[in-house]
Design a protein around this motif. Structure first.
Motif: not given
Lengths: 124, 407
Positions: B69, B72-74, B76
C-alpha cells in the motif's frame, strides 16, 4: 501557505476511504478543467481500473473499460469524486460518502453475486 | 500474561513460516555438496531478513499502511506496476513450488506420483483460507510446524565438529575452482529462499490484521529478531544434517527422495515419514501464506477492502484472487513440472527481483509521514543499502549462474 496541496505528492495514488473508513480504491487520476486563459481548475479525483490503465498506456484504459462494461455498466465506469467531498487529507483521503453505494464497490458486488455466494461458507 | 503469550506465539509462527520448500531444498543441496561451507549464506541472509521484517512490521504498526500500500502511495503507480507485477509472478511460481513440495511429501509417504495430489492439496489450501480466520491459519500452522525442529535434533545428534561449524560461518572459496558456479548458484539460492519478498508484505499485512499499534514497536523488534533467527537455526539444521549424512555418502540432492534420507541415522525407521511431515507442513503453511499474500498485494495495490478475518462475501475480490492463485498453482503442478527445479528457479528469480522490493524501504522507513519518530537508524539504512547493492550485483550474475550452475 498551510493549505498548499501538491496534487501528485498529496492526492494521486492515495488510499480513498469513506465516512466510516471503508476502503474504496485509490486516487487513480486527477481531473483538471481548463478555463480559457485562466489557470486550470482542479475538479475531481477519479478511481477505476480504466483510469489506472490509461496511465500505463493511452488507449489501454478505453479498451479495459469497454471490456468491463460488458460485465456491468458501473464496473467499467470510473468513479468521479468532486474535490469538495474530501473530508480529511492525510496518508488516506477521507471522502464524504458511503462507499457501498458508489461504483467503487461495483466489481465487488458483481463478484459476490455471480461467484462468491454460490460457494458454501461465503457468509451470505 | 496474555500479551506475552501473544508475542511468544508470534515468534513460534515466524519460526514455522521460515521452513518451506525453498529453504529445505537449497540448504539440503548446499550441505550435501559443500558440507558446512555455505553456512555463512544462511547467516548473512538471516541478518538481512531480521532487519527487513522488523521494518515492514514497524511501517505497518505506526502508519496502519502495509508495504505494498505504502509503495503505491509514495512512489506512484507507474513505478509500483513493476515490482508489483514481479511479485505477483514470483508468488505464483513459489506458490506452485510449495504446493509441489507438499505433494512430494505425500508421494514419499504413499508412493503415488505427486501430480495426483496437486488438486487435492490445492483444494485443502483453498478451504482453509475460505473457512478459516487469520489466527486459525497462523496458530495452526505454527503449532504443527514445531515438527521441523526434528532437523535441529538430528543435527545435534550427529555431533558436528564445532570448529568446522564456526569456519562455515566465514565466507570461503569452494574446494575446487571448477565448482565455483555451482557454489555461487547455491549461495544465491539460499539468499533468495531466506529473504522471500512475500514474507515482508505478509508480515506487514499480519500486523494490520492483528491491529498492532505504535506501542508494539519493541515487541515487533523481538518477534522479528527471535522468530527469524530461530527459523534460520532450523534452516541451518537442514544444511548441517545434509552435510553430516548425505555428503560423506556422496549423495547429491537432485530429487526430494534423496533429501528424505537425511533423517535416517537420527530417527531410523521414522526418518523418512518425519522428513515428509516436515516438508508437508512447511510447504502447506507457506502455500497458505503466499496465496494470502497475493490477495493482500492485489487488494492493497488497488485499494480494495481486504482481511482474512472477514467472511468471503464481505471481501469478494480478495477471496477471488487467492482462489485463482491456488488454482493456478495447483494446475502448474498437475502438469508435472519438477517441484525441485521450479523451486531453485524461483529462488534465483527472487534475487533478481529483490532490489526493486527493497529499495522503497530506504525511503518509506525514513519518511516521518509514515513512521513518525520511529525512523531507521544508520544501522538499519546500512543493512537496506547492503541488501540493495548485493541484490543488484547478484541480479547481474544470477542469470549466468543459473545457466552454468543450475543444472
Amino acid at each position: 501557505m498551510a493549505d498548499e496541496v501538491h496534487l501528485v505528492r498529496d492526492i494521486l495514488d492515495k488510499q480513498l476511504v469513506d465516512r466510516d473508513r471503508r476502503l474504496m480504491g485509490k486516487a487513480d487520476g486527477i481531473v483538471l478543467r481548463m478555463r480559457g486563459s485562466g489557470p486550470p481548475e482542479v475538479v475531481a479525483i477519479e478511481a477505476g481500473p480504466g483510469v489506472l490503465a490509461d496511465r500505463l498506456h493511452p488507449g489501454l484504459g478505453r479498451r479495459l473499460c469497454a471490456a468491463l462494461e460488458r460485465l456491468g455498466k458501473d464496473i467499467g465506469q470510473p468513479l468521479r469524486i468532486p474535490f469538495a467531498k474530501i473530508l480529511h487529507r492525510g496518508l488516506d483521503l477521507q471522502i464524504d460518502t458511503d462507499a457501498r453505494r458508489t461504483s467503487a464497490y461495483a466489481a465487488e458486488r458483481w463478484l459476490k453475486e455471480r461467484l462468491v455466494r454460490r460457494f458454501p461458507g461465503s457468509g451470505e | 500474561m496474555k500479551g506475552a503469550l501473544k508475542w511468544l506465539l508470534g515468534i513460534v509462527t515466524s519460526i514455522c513460516g521460515f521452513i518451506e520448500v525453498g529453504s529445505i531444498s537449497t540448504s539440503a543441496q548446499a550441505g550435501s555438496e559443500f558440507g558446512f561451507r555455505l553456512l555463512w549464506a544462511v547467516a548473512i541472509a538471516t541478518v538481512c531478513l531480521v532487519f527487513l521484517v522488523e521494518m515492514s512490521g514497524r511501517l505497518a504498526l505506526v502508519s496502519g499502511h502495509t508495504l505494498v500500500s505504502a509503495v503505491r502511495e509514495r512512489f506512484g503507480f507507474r513505478f509500483h506496476a513493476v515490482p508489483l507485477s514481479a511479485e505477483i509472478l514470483l508468488d505464483v511460481l513459489v506458490l506452485s513450488a510449495e504446493i509441489g513440495g507438499a505433494c512430494v511429501a505425500l508421494q514419499l509417504l504413499t508412493g503415488v506420483s505427486f501430480r495426483w495430489f496437486a488438486l487435492p492439496v490445492g483444494l485443502a489450501v483453498w478451504a482453509l483460507l475460505w473457512y478459516g480466520t487469520f489466527s486459525v491459519i497462523e496458530n495452526g500452522v505454527s503449532a504443527l510446524g514445531l515438527v521441523t525442529l526434528a532437523f535441529v535434533v538430528a543435527a545435534w545428534k550427529g555431533h558436528p565438529d564445532p570448529a568446522a561449524l564456526l569456519a562455515g560461518l566465514v565466507p570461503s572459496a569452494p574446494p575446487d575452482s571448477g565448482s565455483l558456479p555451482r557454489y555461487g548458484f547455491l549461495a544465491v539460492g539460499i539468499l533468495g529462499a531466506t529473504i522471500s519478498p512475500y514474507l515482508l508484505n505478509f508480515y506487514s499485512s499480519g500486523a494490520v490484521e492483528e491491529k498492532w499499534s505504535e506501542k508494539d514497536v519493541m515487541p515487533n523488534r523481538l518477534v522479528a529478531a527471535f522468530g527469524m533467527s530461530f527459523g534460520s537455526v532450523v534452516s541451518a539444521g537442514v544444511l548441517v544434517v545434509a552435510a553430516l549424512v548425505l555428503a560423506p555418502r556422496g549423495i547429491h540432492v537432485d530429487r526430494f527422495e534423496q533429501a528424505a534420507l537425511m533423517l535416517l541415522p537420527a530417527f531410523r525407521s521414522w526418518g523418512v515419514p518425519l522428513f515428509a511431515a516436515c516438508l508437508f507442513i512447511g510447504c502447506f503453511g507457506a502455500a497458505l501464506e503466499i496465496a494470502l499474500n497475493l490477495a493482500y498485494a492485489m487488494a492493497q495495490a488497488f485499494g480494495w477492502n481486504w482481511g482474512e478475518d472477514q467472511r468471503p462475501a464481505e471481501d469478494a475480490r480478495f477471496c477471488v484472487v487467492y482462489t485463482a492463485a491456488v488454482l493456478a498453482g495447483s494446475v502448474i503442478m498437475t502438469a508435472g513440472l519438477s517441484p525441485l527445479k521450479l523451486t531453485l528457479f524461483s529462488m534465483a528469480l527472487t534475487v533478481v527481483v529483490l532490489p526493486l522490493i527493497v529499495m522503497p524501504f530506504l525511503v518509506l522507513l525514513n519518511d516521518p509521514h509514515y513512521v513518525k519518530t520511529h525512523r531507521n537508524g544508520w544501522i538499519g539504512n546500512f543493512v537496506v543499502t547492503f541488501v540493495l547493492l548485493l541484490g543488484c550485483l547478484l541480479a547481474v550474475v544470477v542469470i549466468p549462474l543459473e545457466v552454468i550452475g543450475g543444472g
